[in-house]
Design a protein around this motif. Structure first.
Motif, PDB file in Angstrom:
ATOM      1  N   LEU A 120       4.166  -0.823   2.286  1.00 42.95           N
ATOM      2  CA  LEU A 120       3.776   0.461   2.854  1.00 42.95           C
ATOM      3  C   LEU A 120       4.852   1.035   3.772  1.00 42.95           C
ATOM      4  O   LEU A 120       4.932   2.248   3.965  1.00 42.95           O
ATOM      5  CB  LEU A 120       2.466   0.282   3.640  1.00 42.95           C
ATOM      6  CG  LEU A 120       1.771   1.498   4.182  1.00 42.95           C
ATOM      7  CD1 LEU A 120       1.320   2.390   3.032  1.00 42.95           C
ATOM      8  CD2 LEU A 120       0.568   1.086   5.007  1.00 42.95           C
ATOM      9  N   GLU A 162      -2.678   3.736   7.772  1.00 42.58           N
ATOM     10  CA  GLU A 162      -2.839   3.146   6.450  1.00 42.58           C
ATOM     11  C   GLU A 162      -3.671   4.064   5.540  1.00 42.58           C
ATOM     12  O   GLU A 162      -3.357   4.235   4.363  1.00 42.58           O
ATOM     13  CB  GLU A 162      -3.481   1.762   6.525  1.00 42.58           C
ATOM     14  CG  GLU A 162      -2.582   0.701   7.155  1.00 42.58           C
ATOM     15  CD  GLU A 162      -2.560   0.712   8.688  1.00 42.58           C
ATOM     16  OE1 GLU A 162      -1.796  -0.075   9.259  1.00 42.58           O
ATOM     17  OE2 GLU A 162      -3.296   1.509   9.304  1.00 42.58           O
ATOM     18  N   MET A 165      -1.649   7.202   4.626  1.00 43.72           N
ATOM     19  CA  MET A 165      -0.695   6.934   3.562  1.00 43.72           C
ATOM     20  C   MET A 165      -1.392   6.988   2.194  1.00 43.72           C
ATOM     21  O   MET A 165      -0.842   7.494   1.235  1.00 43.72           O
ATOM     22  CB  MET A 165      -0.013   5.585   3.749  1.00 43.72           C
ATOM     23  CG  MET A 165       0.809   5.484   5.022  1.00 43.72           C
ATOM     24  SD  MET A 165       1.973   6.826   5.269  1.00 43.72           S
ATOM     25  CE  MET A 165       2.961   6.681   3.817  1.00 43.72           C
ATOM     26  N   ASP A 166      -2.623   6.439   2.119  1.00 45.70           N
ATOM     27  CA  ASP A 166      -3.391   6.493   0.864  1.00 45.70           C
ATOM     28  C   ASP A 166      -3.693   7.935   0.487  1.00 45.70           C
ATOM     29  O   ASP A 166      -3.675   8.293  -0.683  1.00 45.70           O
ATOM     30  CB  ASP A 166      -4.705   5.711   1.005  1.00 45.70           C
ATOM     31  CG  ASP A 166      -4.481   4.207   1.056  1.00 45.70           C
ATOM     32  OD1 ASP A 166      -3.395   3.760   0.618  1.00 45.70           O
ATOM     33  OD2 ASP A 166      -5.389   3.505   1.518  1.00 45.70           O
ATOM     34  N   SER A 169      -0.534   9.698  -0.905  1.00 43.64           N
ATOM     35  CA  SER A 169       0.036   9.135  -2.143  1.00 43.64           C
ATOM     36  C   SER A 169      -0.489   9.845  -3.369  1.00 43.64           C
ATOM     37  O   SER A 169      -1.520  10.318  -3.477  1.00 43.64           O
ATOM     38  CB  SER A 169      -0.307   7.665  -2.266  1.00 43.64           C
ATOM     39  OG  SER A 169       0.194   6.969  -1.187  1.00 43.64           O
TER      40      SER A 169
END
Length: 169
Positions: A120, A162, A165-166, A169
């Protein structure tokens, strides 16, 4: 001679088990029972071959505290609900929440890095330090108890990094 060595060996093993267990318990207790604060941060991303991938943190609005003698930083809150160090003292405060410095000569926040997943990290670096990074408002949530601080998470605009970031994406 053998009668002395065996108890010493057992004592050494017990000490080696106790010390890390106590450190883990202390961090867990702070995370579970500490008071929650949001600290605005500035970020930069060093790469260290020995420590792996992490984001270095500097708490905003604490630069004056670093120049003052004292190892206890009293926590204040601003109008947006963000925490900051509003005063530094050499003696432990009798009231209110505080964090203890990691330096014995001047005040330094006890947080300075946020570790992340190796896979990541490159994506996180692109988001945090990319073209639109000046529009982001990163902060950490700290749990504070008895002068100890533990990072609960790194957030961007209210979303854990986290999860952010998902989403991107």
């Amino acid at each position: 001679m053998k009668k002395i060595l065996m108890p010493l060996l057992i004592l050494t093993i017990l000490i080696q088990l106790f010390v890390p267990s106590y450190i883990v318990f202390e961090k867990y207790d702070t995370l579970k029972n500490g008071r929650e604060y949001k600290f605005e941060i500035e970020l930069y991303d060093p790469y260290d071959a020995f420590r792996g991938r992490y984001v270095s943190l500097t708490v905003k609005r604490d630069s004056f505290a670093y120049n003052n003698n004292g190892i206890y930083g009293h926590i204040g809150l601003d109008y947006d609900g963000f925490a900051y160090i509003d005063s530094v003292s050499k003696t432990k405060p009798s009231s209110g929440d505080y964090v203890k410095s990691i330096s014995s000569t001047h005040f330094r926040m006890p947080i300075d890095r946020y570790y992340t997943d190796e896979e990541l990290a490159p994506e996180m670096e692109n988001v945090l330090f990319g073209v639109n990074s000046n529009k982001l408002r990163p902060y950490v949530i700290l749990r504070v108890k008895d002068g100890k601080a533990v990072i609960k998470g790194l957030y961007i605009d209210g979303i854990r990094i986290e999860d952010y970031m998902d989403k991107t994406s």
